[in-house]
Write an enzyme that holds these catalytic residues in place. Sequence first.
Site, PDB file in Angstrom:
ATOM      1  CB  SER A   1      52.015  27.206  33.302  1.00  0.00           C
ATOM      2  OG  SER A   1      52.075  25.824  33.541  1.00  0.00           O
ATOM      3  CB  SER A   2      48.449  24.338  36.456  1.00  0.00           C
ATOM      4  OG  SER A   2      48.785  23.371  35.493  1.00  0.00           O
ATOM      5  CB  CYS A   3      54.025  23.563  35.599  1.00  0.00           C
ATOM      6  SG  CYS A   3      54.819  24.963  34.829  1.00  0.00           S
TER       7      CYS A   3
ATOM      8  CE1 TYR B   1      56.453  27.891  29.708  1.00  0.00           C
ATOM      9  CE2 TYR B   1      55.053  26.762  31.295  1.00  0.00           C
ATOM     10  CZ  TYR B   1      55.194  27.571  30.180  1.00  0.00           C
ATOM     11  OH  TYR B   1      54.087  28.076  29.552  1.00  0.00           O
TER      12      TYR B   1
ATOM     13  CE  LYS C   1      54.867  31.039  31.041  1.00  0.00           C
ATOM     14  NZ  LYS C   1      54.387  32.141  30.204  1.00  0.00           N
TER      15      LYS C   1
ATOM     16  CG  HIS D   1      52.172  20.357  26.031  1.00  0.00           C
ATOM     17  ND1 HIS D   1      52.395  21.566  25.425  1.00  0.00           N
ATOM     18  CD2 HIS D   1      52.702  20.457  27.267  1.00  0.00           C
ATOM     19  CE1 HIS D   1      53.045  22.360  26.261  1.00  0.00           C
ATOM     20  NE2 HIS D   1      53.247  21.717  27.384  1.00  0.00           N
TER      21      HIS D   1
END
Length: 323
Positions: free
Chosen positions: A113-115, A142, A146, A185
């Site tokens: 994920s881009s987070c 999260y 990841k 989301h």
Amino acid sequence: MNDTVMNLNSRIYIAGHRGMVGSAIERCLRANGYHNILGRTSGELDLREQRKVFEFFRKEKPDAVILAAAKVGGIMANMSAPAEFLYDNLMIESNIIHSAYKNKVQKLLFLGSSCIYPRLSPQPMKEEYLMDGKVEPTNEGYAVAKIAGMKLCEMYNRQYGTGYISVMPCNLYGKGDDFDPVRSHVVPGLIRKFHEAKVTDAAEVIVWGTGKARRELLYTDDLAEACLFLLQTYSGNGFLNVGMGMDVTIAELAEMIKEVVGYQGKVTFDKTKPDGMPQKLLDVTRLEEAGWHYKTELKDGLRQTYQWYLDNYNLFNGGGTNA
Ligand code: GDP
């Protein structure tokens, strides 16, 4: 790496095949002629159980694995259950990646994920900015999980010579999303809120935060095509960003969803709710150089997602992980 691993007869295990991402990948694989696809629901196989996951791999011997199973959720879900987001995801990834290696799976694709990027990363975010700063606190559990999953792939490749790929998609939306008003989301959350406001003639829709946060939103069917493309063509060791390379503010997104749904009332911002990361725009140069570009414009994807919601929303009464 063994290039013959992915052919139309390959036995491909999609972990999380019932989730939004996993189901899109399954549709995409089948549409492209891959027919030997394995899946297990979370009831059939709890991916947090090391022994069970190992047994599954030992018995089923997949040739390739797509790791789309995860505990997922929007900003509120992440904030209210950080331990679960960290623990569940660490267990799922560790069990699957290690079992894949032990059972000689050559090809694995891990979805991140881009987070994972620092909260205040320069924009757009290049792959090399990873771990240059602190991650966004609203999704720290999260993000840490990841990062660990991606590093597992990288280090297994380095130490054991596997060919495991990690992709870091931007925010995703599409068919099969979770439309729970609190847990979801932003796209499914707002589709539901605008739709319900329309049918009940409500005067306003409340949108969380200032409206100024920016998000890059990729249609999940596009992500699925990117995954297949990379499985077939990519063999580098570095992870890859997957996105459109452009973003919108939450205020702009709310206006688009309002129009798609056909709601006539007012939009109000609830500034007591968090914005999360101010911006997380991916630099997709590496992906474009590899030869992939998105297809679905945001407005079209929102229309298709709203249609899917209209056709299916009565089914929504539970869930929350795509594991
Ligand atoms: P994030 O990318 O991890 O922050 O995930 P989200 O998709 O949950 O939120 C994206 C942005 O949309 C945040 O700035 C939220 O505050 C904002 N937002 C506005 N309205 C909503 C809503 O109804 N649901 C969610 N989940 N986010 C919303």
